[in-house]
Design a protein around this motif. Sequence first.
Motif, mmCIF file in Angstrom:
data_model
loop_
_atom_site.group_PDB
_atom_site.id
_atom_site.type_symbol
_atom_site.label_atom_id
_atom_site.label_comp_id
_atom_site.label_asym_id
_atom_site.label_seq_id
_atom_site.Cartn_x
_atom_site.Cartn_y
_atom_site.Cartn_z
ATOM 1 N N THR A 129 0.784 -0.837 0.262
ATOM 2 C CA THR A 129 -0.187 0.386 -0.076
ATOM 3 C C THR A 129 0.392 1.636 -0.075
ATOM 4 O O THR A 129 0.510 2.264 0.331
ATOM 5 C CB THR A 129 -1.116 0.092 1.180
ATOM 6 N N GLN A 130 1.925 1.238 -0.163
ATOM 7 C CA GLN A 130 3.001 2.195 -0.011
ATOM 8 C C GLN A 130 3.368 2.744 1.083
ATOM 9 O O GLN A 130 3.381 4.098 0.882
ATOM 10 C CB GLN A 130 2.723 3.086 -0.881
ATOM 11 N N LYS A 131 3.046 1.942 2.617
ATOM 12 C CA LYS A 131 2.428 2.622 3.334
ATOM 13 C C LYS A 131 4.035 1.939 4.823
ATOM 14 O O LYS A 131 3.424 2.002 5.386
ATOM 15 C CB LYS A 131 1.357 3.063 4.415
ATOM 16 N N HIS A 189 6.837 1.031 6.849
ATOM 17 C CA HIS A 189 7.920 2.655 7.755
ATOM 18 C C HIS A 189 9.652 2.524 6.933
ATOM 19 O O HIS A 189 9.411 1.453 6.150
ATOM 20 C CB HIS A 189 7.679 2.152 9.280
ATOM 21 N N THR A 190 10.201 3.738 6.898
ATOM 22 C CA THR A 190 11.273 3.429 6.869
ATOM 23 C C THR A 190 12.428 2.289 7.541
ATOM 24 O O THR A 190 12.875 1.870 6.816
ATOM 25 C CB THR A 190 12.022 4.711 7.020
ATOM 26 N N MET A 217 6.934 6.576 -8.889
ATOM 27 C CA MET A 217 6.179 6.447 -7.996
ATOM 28 C C MET A 217 4.859 5.224 -8.331
ATOM 29 O O MET A 217 4.458 4.560 -7.471
ATOM 30 C CB MET A 217 6.721 7.256 -6.617
ATOM 31 N N GLN A 218 4.098 5.861 -9.338
ATOM 32 C CA GLN A 218 2.877 5.185 -9.139
ATOM 33 C C GLN A 218 3.168 3.642 -10.303
ATOM 34 O O GLN A 218 2.321 2.828 -10.206
ATOM 35 C CB GLN A 218 1.681 5.709 -9.542
ATOM 36 N N TYR A 241 9.603 1.112 -5.621
ATOM 37 C CA TYR A 241 8.481 1.458 -5.948
ATOM 38 C C TYR A 241 7.314 1.214 -4.183
ATOM 39 O O TYR A 241 6.391 1.624 -4.664
ATOM 40 C CB TYR A 241 7.602 0.586 -7.172
ATOM 41 N N SER A 250 8.435 2.712 -1.601
ATOM 42 C CA SER A 250 8.039 3.601 -1.092
ATOM 43 C C SER A 250 6.899 4.578 -1.123
ATOM 44 O O SER A 250 6.532 4.797 -2.295
ATOM 45 C CB SER A 250 9.506 4.016 -0.855
ATOM 46 N N THR A 251 7.478 5.190 0.140
ATOM 47 C CA THR A 251 5.509 6.093 -0.717
ATOM 48 C C THR A 251 6.104 7.898 -0.959
ATOM 49 O O THR A 251 4.974 8.391 -1.952
ATOM 50 C CB THR A 251 5.369 6.566 1.113
ATOM 51 N N GLY A 252 7.221 7.288 -1.895
ATOM 52 C CA GLY A 252 7.536 8.841 -2.267
ATOM 53 C C GLY A 252 9.236 8.876 -2.448
ATOM 54 O O GLY A 252 9.999 8.623 -2.283
ATOM 55 N N GLN A 287 11.179 9.051 1.162
ATOM 56 C CA GLN A 287 10.879 8.022 1.203
ATOM 57 C C GLN A 287 12.284 7.448 1.043
ATOM 58 O O GLN A 287 13.380 6.678 1.784
ATOM 59 C CB GLN A 287 10.011 7.367 2.061
#
Length: 500
Positions: free
Chosen positions: A39-41, A43-44, A101-102, A255, A257-259, A262
């Motif tokens: 879900t691209q959420k 944690h780092t 990124m999408q 891909y 990562s959230t952006g 990150q």
Amino acid sequence: MPLYNIPLLMVLAFLFVTLTIGLYISKKDTTFRAYAVGTQKFHTTTLIATVLATSFGGGSLMRELPNIYDQGIQYIFLTVAISIAGWYILNLLALHMGPFMQHLSMAETIGSIYGQYLRMITALLTTCCCIGIVAIQINVMSCAIAMCMDTMNPAILTVLATLTLISYAAFGGIRAITITDLFQLATFTIVIPCLLKIVLLKTDQSFLEIINLLQKQEKFQSKHLCKFDKKYWIQLLNNLHWVFVWSPSIIQRFYMSTGPIQAKKVFSRVVLFQSIISISIAPIALFVFVGNPTLHKDEIWRYILEYMSPFYKGYLAISILAMTMSTADSHLQTASIMIGHDMVESMRNVQAAPYMHKLRLAKLATLVTGLLAMIVTVYYPNLFALSAFVFEWLIGCFTVTVIPLFILTVLGFRSTTPTAFIGMGTSILVILIWNHWIKPKIAIDGKCIAVIANGLAIMAAHYLLPQPSGTGWIEPDPEQKRMRQLIRAFKKHKKNIDAE
């Protein structure tokens, strides 16, 4: 219970726990995007752990110790320096990943610029590369099991371990792989101090005596780093291409990562932790050398395992299994994305295939690619022969053809499909000529030359041949400009604080 059963029970328990974690994390109802990149959420810290677990393959520990023992401080320095250089380039690319990124894969990123044919070729080369890497990990599993459990047929546990990772990779997707990577990374990192303790006790010497002995050996002296002889330059040039040998699964972490911010944080911190783990492995080889400086490279692991207790043998076996499985599952999942997403869309020439078909195909692809990797391992039972084949052809072709095009695409270079084909064709031609005529004479690998030739050929073809308008180097998008301004402001603020 006989003591020789302890390693077997430990391995079976590890496989059971790994499979339980993977299947428990998996979800029956999910989208293909969630299966591919989550879900691209994440944690780092989680992303850092999965990148580290994926990058340290099963061959890392088994290969690095003999090489450090044999080549000394020069090998340690070159390995760490080249590794840092490769991760640093990935760190720089992360900031430019905003427009992509999408996407779900590297093949989709290249295909978005150069069309369906390049997307198909990229997906095919990436899949072959992934199968080769998984095959190496399976072979290392077999070697580790045979090494630590003399009374057990290694083929049985190897097949069981392979089926375990195929199961949770197929049903759980990237989320199950990421969580099991955390467990496997923890298992692997604990074995390093354990090995240090074991080989230190085998030396039967104090730290001062060990330091005095190593100082008398030229290959372990600091001045040996400045010995720029012919052997040094050959070793440097032969390892230089590793700067660009990026695992497809490592690139896939962009891909997830959230952006871009990150992604940059992840790869900038991986540089540090990768170096720490690599440097931590070096003392093990040094203590082995002190314990017995006359060993052949092939005898080092036999020396380490000699008189080792069954518990430590079992833990060493599951640690190597953890390293192999954390690398293999990620590459199986990457290959499944290439087949279920990129190849399907390239052949159908549509933007999206039906959800259920794509997801089912990806899960089936995980099973098929895993079985293909097992077949490759059967065909090449010798680890060195298998590694030579995979690195020379499967990983080699992927590196020299796809990586330069991906770098140029991410950095903002836009051209046409024929131009990209010219670059790829040039790199293949260069590597074939080099390996056939030049490498046998000078003993230097040509992958780095082929990577550079690919990029230069693309640039030359673009500027020498007629091109449509809107191609060439494009301006950064507003998001990239904003990120660069934020980074410059942060660096300026940090510099002011340091000055105070």
